[in-house]
Design a protein around this motif. Sequence first.
Motif, mmCIF file in Angstrom:
data_model
loop_
_atom_site.group_PDB
_atom_site.id
_atom_site.type_symbol
_atom_site.label_atom_id
_atom_site.label_comp_id
_atom_site.label_asym_id
_atom_site.label_seq_id
_atom_site.Cartn_x
_atom_site.Cartn_y
_atom_site.Cartn_z
ATOM 1 N N PRO A 1 -8.596 -0.287 -4.955
ATOM 2 C CA PRO A 1 -7.928 0.928 -5.413
ATOM 3 C C PRO A 1 -6.764 1.411 -4.549
ATOM 4 C CG PRO A 1 -10.073 1.447 -4.477
ATOM 5 C CD PRO A 1 -9.962 -0.038 -4.505
ATOM 6 N N THR A 2 -6.536 0.799 -3.390
ATOM 7 C CA THR A 2 -5.413 1.226 -2.558
ATOM 8 C C THR A 2 -4.308 0.184 -2.480
ATOM 9 O OG1 THR A 2 -6.432 0.338 -0.542
ATOM 10 C CG2 THR A 2 -6.913 2.635 -1.084
ATOM 11 N N THR A 3 -4.538 -1.018 -3.002
ATOM 12 C CA THR A 3 -3.586 -2.114 -2.845
ATOM 13 C C THR A 3 -2.933 -2.495 -4.171
ATOM 14 O OG1 THR A 3 -4.930 -2.981 -1.038
ATOM 15 C CG2 THR A 3 -3.323 -4.470 -1.991
ATOM 16 N N LEU A 4 -1.615 -2.676 -4.112
ATOM 17 C CA LEU A 4 -0.845 -3.188 -5.240
ATOM 18 C C LEU A 4 -0.545 -4.655 -4.943
ATOM 19 C CD1 LEU A 4 1.458 -0.140 -5.083
ATOM 20 C CD2 LEU A 4 0.210 -0.708 -7.155
ATOM 21 N N SER B 1 8.565 7.879 6.519
ATOM 22 C CA SER B 1 7.715 6.697 6.324
ATOM 23 C C SER B 1 6.907 6.840 5.046
ATOM 24 C CB SER B 1 6.758 6.531 7.498
ATOM 25 O OG SER B 1 7.469 6.237 8.663
ATOM 26 N N GLN B 2 6.791 5.734 4.324
ATOM 27 C CA GLN B 2 6.049 5.789 3.073
ATOM 28 C C GLN B 2 5.598 4.397 2.663
ATOM 29 O OE1 GLN B 2 7.096 8.669 -0.059
ATOM 30 N NE2 GLN B 2 7.656 6.883 -1.267
ATOM 31 N N GLY B 3 4.400 4.004 3.040
ATOM 32 C CA GLY B 3 3.811 2.767 2.572
ATOM 33 C C GLY B 3 4.082 1.554 3.439
ATOM 34 N N PHE B 4 3.430 0.442 3.045
ATOM 35 C CA PHE B 4 3.537 -0.833 3.743
ATOM 36 C C PHE B 4 3.590 -1.956 2.721
ATOM 37 C CE2 PHE B 4 1.311 2.033 6.560
ATOM 38 C CZ PHE B 4 1.940 1.818 7.783
ATOM 39 N N VAL B 5 4.299 -3.035 3.070
ATOM 40 C CA VAL B 5 4.327 -4.248 2.245
ATOM 41 C C VAL B 5 3.990 -5.429 3.152
ATOM 42 C CG1 VAL B 5 5.766 -5.822 0.892
ATOM 43 C CG2 VAL B 5 5.984 -3.357 0.577
ATOM 44 N N THR B 6 3.147 -6.340 2.653
ATOM 45 C CA THR B 6 2.747 -7.525 3.401
ATOM 46 C C THR B 6 3.411 -8.758 2.793
ATOM 47 O OG1 THR B 6 0.625 -6.528 3.947
ATOM 48 C CG2 THR B 6 0.785 -8.912 4.180
ATOM 49 N N GLU C 1 0.857 -1.183 0.000
ATOM 50 C CA GLU C 1 0.000 0.000 0.000
ATOM 51 C C GLU C 1 0.886 1.224 0.000
ATOM 52 O OE1 GLU C 1 -3.166 0.117 2.817
ATOM 53 O OE2 GLU C 1 -3.605 -2.024 2.583
ATOM 54 N N PHE C 2 0.837 1.964 -1.098
ATOM 55 C CA PHE C 2 1.629 3.170 -1.270
ATOM 56 C C PHE C 2 0.713 4.262 -1.796
ATOM 57 C CE2 PHE C 2 4.715 -0.163 -1.235
ATOM 58 C CZ PHE C 2 5.831 0.384 -0.634
ATOM 59 N N PRO C 3 0.031 4.980 -0.894
ATOM 60 C CA PRO C 3 -0.923 6.012 -1.320
ATOM 61 C C PRO C 3 -0.269 7.037 -2.254
ATOM 62 C CG PRO C 3 -1.107 5.621 1.031
ATOM 63 C CD PRO C 3 0.099 4.865 0.559
ATOM 64 N N GLY C 4 -0.943 7.288 -3.361
ATOM 65 C CA GLY C 4 -0.454 8.268 -4.320
ATOM 66 C C GLY C 4 0.495 7.716 -5.362
ATOM 67 N N PHE C 5 0.846 6.435 -5.272
ATOM 68 C CA PHE C 5 1.778 5.843 -6.232
ATOM 69 C C PHE C 5 1.151 4.631 -6.894
ATOM 70 C CE2 PHE C 5 4.601 7.694 -2.933
ATOM 71 C CZ PHE C 5 5.136 8.706 -3.718
ATOM 72 N N ASP C 6 1.552 4.386 -8.143
ATOM 73 C CA ASP C 6 1.038 3.264 -8.918
ATOM 74 C C ASP C 6 2.166 2.721 -9.785
ATOM 75 O OD1 ASP C 6 -0.834 1.461 -9.746
ATOM 76 O OD2 ASP C 6 -2.109 2.888 -10.801
ATOM 77 N N ASP C 7 1.937 1.587 -10.427
ATOM 78 C CA ASP C 7 2.915 0.961 -11.324
ATOM 79 C C ASP C 7 4.250 0.717 -10.617
ATOM 80 O OD1 ASP C 7 1.013 1.055 -13.358
ATOM 81 O OD2 ASP C 7 1.655 3.056 -13.966
ATOM 82 N N LEU C 8 4.206 -0.004 -9.504
ATOM 83 C CA LEU C 8 5.400 -0.257 -8.707
ATOM 84 C C LEU C 8 5.867 -1.706 -8.850
ATOM 85 C CD1 LEU C 8 4.439 1.547 -5.360
ATOM 86 C CD2 LEU C 8 5.539 2.495 -7.398
ATOM 87 N N TYR C 9 7.166 -1.919 -8.648
ATOM 88 C CA TYR C 9 7.722 -3.263 -8.590
ATOM 89 C C TYR C 9 8.595 -3.373 -7.354
ATOM 90 C CZ TYR C 9 11.996 -1.283 -10.699
ATOM 91 O OH TYR C 9 13.120 -0.544 -10.963
ATOM 92 N N CYS C 10 8.890 -4.605 -6.979
ATOM 93 C CA CYS C 10 9.573 -4.871 -5.717
ATOM 94 C C CYS C 10 10.814 -5.730 -5.959
ATOM 95 C CB CYS C 10 8.597 -5.586 -4.783
ATOM 96 S SG CYS C 10 9.246 -5.944 -3.162
ATOM 97 N N LYS C 11 11.911 -5.380 -5.298
ATOM 98 C CA LYS C 11 13.122 -6.205 -5.291
ATOM 99 C C LYS C 11 13.291 -6.753 -3.880
ATOM 100 C CE LYS C 11 15.797 -3.559 -8.679
ATOM 101 N NZ LYS C 11 17.064 -2.815 -8.891
ATOM 102 N N PHE C 12 13.770 -7.990 -3.778
ATOM 103 C CA PHE C 12 14.063 -8.531 -2.459
ATOM 104 C C PHE C 12 15.445 -9.157 -2.452
ATOM 105 C CE2 PHE C 12 12.665 -12.467 -4.443
ATOM 106 C CZ PHE C 12 13.477 -13.427 -3.857
ATOM 107 N N SER C 13 16.047 -9.200 -1.277
ATOM 108 C CA SER C 13 17.299 -9.928 -1.073
ATOM 109 C C SER C 13 17.353 -10.368 0.384
ATOM 110 C CB SER C 13 18.517 -9.077 -1.434
ATOM 111 O OG SER C 13 18.555 -7.908 -0.651
ATOM 112 N N PHE C 14 18.020 -11.475 0.626
ATOM 113 C CA PHE C 14 18.197 -11.974 1.985
ATOM 114 C C PHE C 14 19.561 -11.541 2.505
ATOM 115 C CE2 PHE C 14 14.823 -14.789 0.616
ATOM 116 C CZ PHE C 14 14.047 -14.895 1.762
ATOM 117 N N VAL C 15 19.583 -11.140 3.776
ATOM 118 C CA VAL C 15 20.814 -10.774 4.464
ATOM 119 C C VAL C 15 20.934 -11.716 5.654
ATOM 120 C CG1 VAL C 15 21.986 -8.944 5.746
ATOM 121 C CG2 VAL C 15 20.589 -8.367 3.762
#
Length: 197
Positions: free
Chosen positions: A59-62, A161-166, A19-33
């Motif tokens: 409309p609020t969830t990617l 702070s900007q958004g949340f990822v589940t 959930e990133f209010p005001g933003f759209d068309d997003l992608y996510c990168k992950f890595s393990f540490v």
Amino acid sequence: MAAPSVFLLAVSGEIESGEFPGFDDLYCKFSFVYGQDWVPTAGLEEGISQITSKSSVSPTTLVWNFPIDITFKSTNPFGWPQIVLSVYGPDFFGHDVVRGYGAVHVPFVPGRHKRTIAMFVPESTSRLQQLTSWFTGRRPEFTDPKVVAQGEGREVTRVRSQGFVTISFNVITKDLHKLGYDVGHGQSTGPQGLQGL
């Protein structure tokens, strides 16, 4: 039969949504540490998701539903693995810019877990830097996103702070209890630990 000298940690699941209010068309990168005593034995240490857009249904969830799957072996729980997330998307000029960083430890207890990670972005320290970065399309970002999982130097970093990822995790451990480590109920020595989930 010889006593085990290592334990295994198997992690699967998915980066479900953000959930990133005001933003759209997003992608996510992950890595393990992880710590120096940890060795990945199977799976991917890092990856990049598809670009997702908000829908009229939500409309609020990617929604990414991007799978994660990795197995580690270790002799020591110090340096327990963390997953580091970086979310990117276009700015007003179409440049890819960071929309959020976040990290969370893989759960210690075997079973199914869901975590919501509060994301943040670095900020410029002066108005002039903010204006310059907006015009050039080069906003502040970490050169190595893995710094998010470390404590050193973070106290001087200015963030917002900007958004949340589940994320959902399915965790299985093997031989952790035999080496003298007790992580609570749900201790699993194999697939039978998944029954009833």
